[in-house]
Design a protein around this motif. Structure first.
Motif, PDB file in Angstrom:
ATOM      1  N   THR A 240      -6.845  37.669  30.007  1.00  0.00           N
ATOM      2  CA  THR A 240      -7.766  36.924  30.852  1.00  0.00           C
ATOM      3  C   THR A 240      -7.008  35.791  31.529  1.00  0.00           C
ATOM      4  N   ALA A 241      -7.054  35.786  32.855  1.00  0.00           N
ATOM      5  CA  ALA A 241      -6.390  34.740  33.637  1.00  0.00           C
ATOM      6  C   ALA A 241      -7.446  33.820  34.223  1.00  0.00           C
ATOM      7  N   GLY A 242      -7.313  32.529  33.958  1.00  0.00           N
ATOM      8  CA  GLY A 242      -8.265  31.571  34.510  1.00  0.00           C
ATOM      9  C   GLY A 242      -8.140  31.450  36.018  1.00  0.00           C
ATOM     10  N   ARG A 243      -6.903  31.462  36.497  1.00  0.00           N
ATOM     11  CA  ARG A 243      -6.627  31.432  37.945  1.00  0.00           C
ATOM     12  C   ARG A 243      -5.597  32.524  38.216  1.00  0.00           C
ATOM     13  N   ALA A 244      -6.067  33.725  38.483  1.00  0.00           N
ATOM     14  CA  ALA A 244      -5.186  34.887  38.626  1.00  0.00           C
ATOM     15  C   ALA A 244      -4.181  34.702  39.755  1.00  0.00           C
ATOM     16  N   GLU A 245      -4.528  33.951  40.764  1.00  0.00           N
ATOM     17  CA  GLU A 245      -3.629  33.785  41.909  1.00  0.00           C
ATOM     18  C   GLU A 245      -2.316  33.110  41.524  1.00  0.00           C
ATOM     19  N   THR A 246      -2.316  32.343  40.440  1.00  0.00           N
ATOM     20  CA  THR A 246      -1.082  31.675  40.018  1.00  0.00           C
ATOM     21  C   THR A 246      -0.064  32.661  39.432  1.00  0.00           C
ATOM     22  N   LEU A 247      -0.513  33.865  39.098  1.00  0.00           N
ATOM     23  CA  LEU A 247       0.389  34.885  38.548  1.00  0.00           C
ATOM     24  C   LEU A 247       0.999  35.766  39.628  1.00  0.00           C
ATOM     25  N   ALA A 248       0.470  35.686  40.835  1.00  0.00           N
ATOM     26  CA  ALA A 248       0.796  36.656  41.876  1.00  0.00           C
ATOM     27  C   ALA A 248       2.291  36.716  42.193  1.00  0.00           C
ATOM     28  N   GLU A 249       2.927  35.571  42.382  1.00  0.00           N
ATOM     29  CA  GLU A 249       4.327  35.564  42.802  1.00  0.00           C
ATOM     30  C   GLU A 249       5.232  36.187  41.738  1.00  0.00           C
ATOM     31  N   ASP A 250       5.063  35.772  40.475  1.00  0.00           N
ATOM     32  CA  ASP A 250       5.885  36.335  39.402  1.00  0.00           C
ATOM     33  C   ASP A 250       5.592  37.825  39.212  1.00  0.00           C
ATOM     34  N   TYR A 251       4.332  38.196  39.319  1.00  0.00           N
ATOM     35  CA  TYR A 251       3.962  39.601  39.152  1.00  0.00           C
ATOM     36  C   TYR A 251       4.638  40.462  40.218  1.00  0.00           C
ATOM     37  N   ARG A 252       4.513  40.055  41.478  1.00  0.00           N
ATOM     38  CA  ARG A 252       5.095  40.860  42.560  1.00  0.00           C
ATOM     39  C   ARG A 252       6.603  40.967  42.413  1.00  0.00           C
ATOM     40  N   ARG A 253       7.238  39.878  41.980  1.00  0.00           N
ATOM     41  CA  ARG A 253       8.694  39.914  41.799  1.00  0.00           C
ATOM     42  C   ARG A 253       9.089  40.916  40.726  1.00  0.00           C
ATOM     43  N   LEU A 254       8.382  40.909  39.603  1.00  0.00           N
ATOM     44  CA  LEU A 254       8.686  41.833  38.513  1.00  0.00           C
ATOM     45  C   LEU A 254       8.361  43.277  38.895  1.00  0.00           C
ATOM     46  N   TYR A 255       7.261  43.445  39.602  1.00  0.00           N
ATOM     47  CA  TYR A 255       6.834  44.804  40.001  1.00  0.00           C
ATOM     48  C   TYR A 255       7.875  45.440  40.915  1.00  0.00           C
ATOM     49  N   LEU A 256       8.317  44.706  41.916  1.00  0.00           N
ATOM     50  CA  LEU A 256       9.292  45.259  42.857  1.00  0.00           C
ATOM     51  C   LEU A 256      10.676  45.382  42.233  1.00  0.00           C
ATOM     52  N   ALA A 257      11.021  44.474  41.315  1.00  0.00           N
ATOM     53  CA  ALA A 257      12.313  44.567  40.640  1.00  0.00           C
ATOM     54  C   ALA A 257      12.397  45.848  39.814  1.00  0.00           C
ATOM     55  N   ARG A 258      11.289  46.215  39.146  1.00  0.00           N
ATOM     56  CA  ARG A 258      11.264  47.473  38.384  1.00  0.00           C
ATOM     57  C   ARG A 258      11.526  48.668  39.290  1.00  0.00           C
ATOM     58  N   ARG A 259      10.851  48.679  40.447  1.00  0.00           N
ATOM     59  CA  ARG A 259      11.024  49.795  41.383  1.00  0.00           C
ATOM     60  C   ARG A 259      12.461  49.856  41.905  1.00  0.00           C
ATOM     61  N   GLU A 260      13.007  48.707  42.271  1.00  0.00           N
ATOM     62  CA  GLU A 260      14.362  48.689  42.819  1.00  0.00           C
ATOM     63  C   GLU A 260      15.382  49.125  41.775  1.00  0.00           C
ATOM     64  N   GLU A 261      15.180  48.719  40.519  1.00  0.00           N
ATOM     65  CA  GLU A 261      16.104  49.112  39.458  1.00  0.00           C
ATOM     66  C   GLU A 261      16.046  50.621  39.217  1.00  0.00           C
ATOM     67  N   LEU A 262      14.835  51.172  39.214  1.00  0.00           N
ATOM     68  CA  LEU A 262      14.679  52.612  38.997  1.00  0.00           C
ATOM     69  C   LEU A 262      15.261  53.404  40.159  1.00  0.00           C
ATOM     70  N   ALA A 263      15.033  52.936  41.378  1.00  0.00           N
ATOM     71  CA  ALA A 263      15.584  53.615  42.549  1.00  0.00           C
ATOM     72  C   ALA A 263      17.106  53.586  42.534  1.00  0.00           C
TER      73      ALA A 263
END
Length: 305
Positions: A240-263
């Protein structure tokens, strides 16, 4: 990175049965959609014929010193002063394995998407089955269908999918051997080291793999704000995130890093990696897969001959 969704999937055997029934209900319509895409995008897939080991006559050619005498065609050689070898034709059809991720995370569909990740993956797998079958290729599905050749290949695989109450999240790939291709369609949200460990047997066997990541647009953009509860569809764990928008930047960075590493890992192995978003056309991914498989098919013929 954990797989996340907006609704918790049922657990245990009941959950697997429910997912199997839901998949069975989808498959007939997805098969129709797959055939529509194939007919719209690609006129056909041509098989590859070349000299090699086979049953059909290809040509006579002069005998070369060092070849097996058993290959000489004595009847043709008796007609003149030359010694001829009877070459036979090889249908250079290798096996193309197809797989669509059946895990609960594939059920995710945001309001920005036109379809779920599961439906998109199955449509692409069935479209490839239809395309390959038309060209006389052998196709298979690990843990579901052994290699076979038939004009109605997509229909046969669809029938097996309908009657499969449960599919392994990660099927055993050890039986897949060199000079085969495998198309793996999923979200690949597991940690890259886990995916690499699972697929390592393909690299060791010299199999060419083509990974197609199906992504919902919300998984990339993280369009959540305010108090939001996230549920992992694989484990049921909640965040549960009280302010989900505060997670957005770190989430997107980790999400794309996973894809780039796999590629990057795929590129090092000479494999292909591509992404298809569920707010885009399935035909876009089909064309890309057609291109990489076509490019590899000429290499297969040269290597196997």
């Amino acid at each position: 990175m954990a797989k996340v969704g907006e609704a918790q999937a049922p657990e245990g055997a009941r959950g697997a049965l429910a997912r199997g029934r839901a998949r069975a209900a989808l498959v007939p319509d997805l098969l129709v959609e797959a055939r529509r895409i194939v007919n719209t995008v690609i006129a056909g897939w041509h098989g590859r014929r070349k000299r090699g080991i086979g049953e059909n006559f290809w040509q006579f050619r002069p005998y070369v010193e060092g070849e097996s005498i058993a290959r000489i065609d004595w009847r043709r050689s008796a007609r003149d002063d030359h010694t001829y070898v009877r070459d036979r034709e090889w249908e250079a059809a290798h096996t193309v394995w197809l797989w669509a991720d059946p895990s609960p995370s594939m059920l995710y569909k945001s309001t920005a998407a036109v379809t779920s990740k599961q439906a998109r993956a199955l449509v692409l797998a069935l479209a490839l089955a239809e395309l390959l079958s038309r060209g006389g290729e052998r196709i298979a599905w690990p843990g579901l269908v052994d290699p076979f050749t038939a004009r109605d290949g997509a229909e046969r695989i669809a029938s097996r999918l309908i009657h499969a109450s449960d599919l392994p999240a990660k099927p055993d790939l050890a039986a897949i051997r060199r000079f085969s291709d495998i198309v793996l369609i999923g979200d690949f949200l597991d940690p890259v080291e886990q995916t690499a460990e699972w697929l390592d047997v393909l690299a060791r066997h010299g199999v060419r793999a083509h990974l197609l990541e199906v992504a919902d647009p919300a998984e990339e953009t993280f369009p959540y704000a305010g108090r939001t509860e996230f549920t992992d569809p694989e484990t049921g764990e909640k965040l549960t995130a009280g302010r989900a928008e505060t997670l957005a930047e770190d989430y997107r960075r980790l999400y794309l890093a996973r894809r780039e590493e796999l590629a990057a890992w795929c590129r090092r192995l000479g494999w292909s990696f591509t992404t298809n978003h569920t707010d885009r056309l399935a035909s876009e991914a089909l064309v890309r897969l057609h291109m990489v498989l076509s490019a590899d098919s000429s290499h297969v013929g040269r290597s196997a001959a």
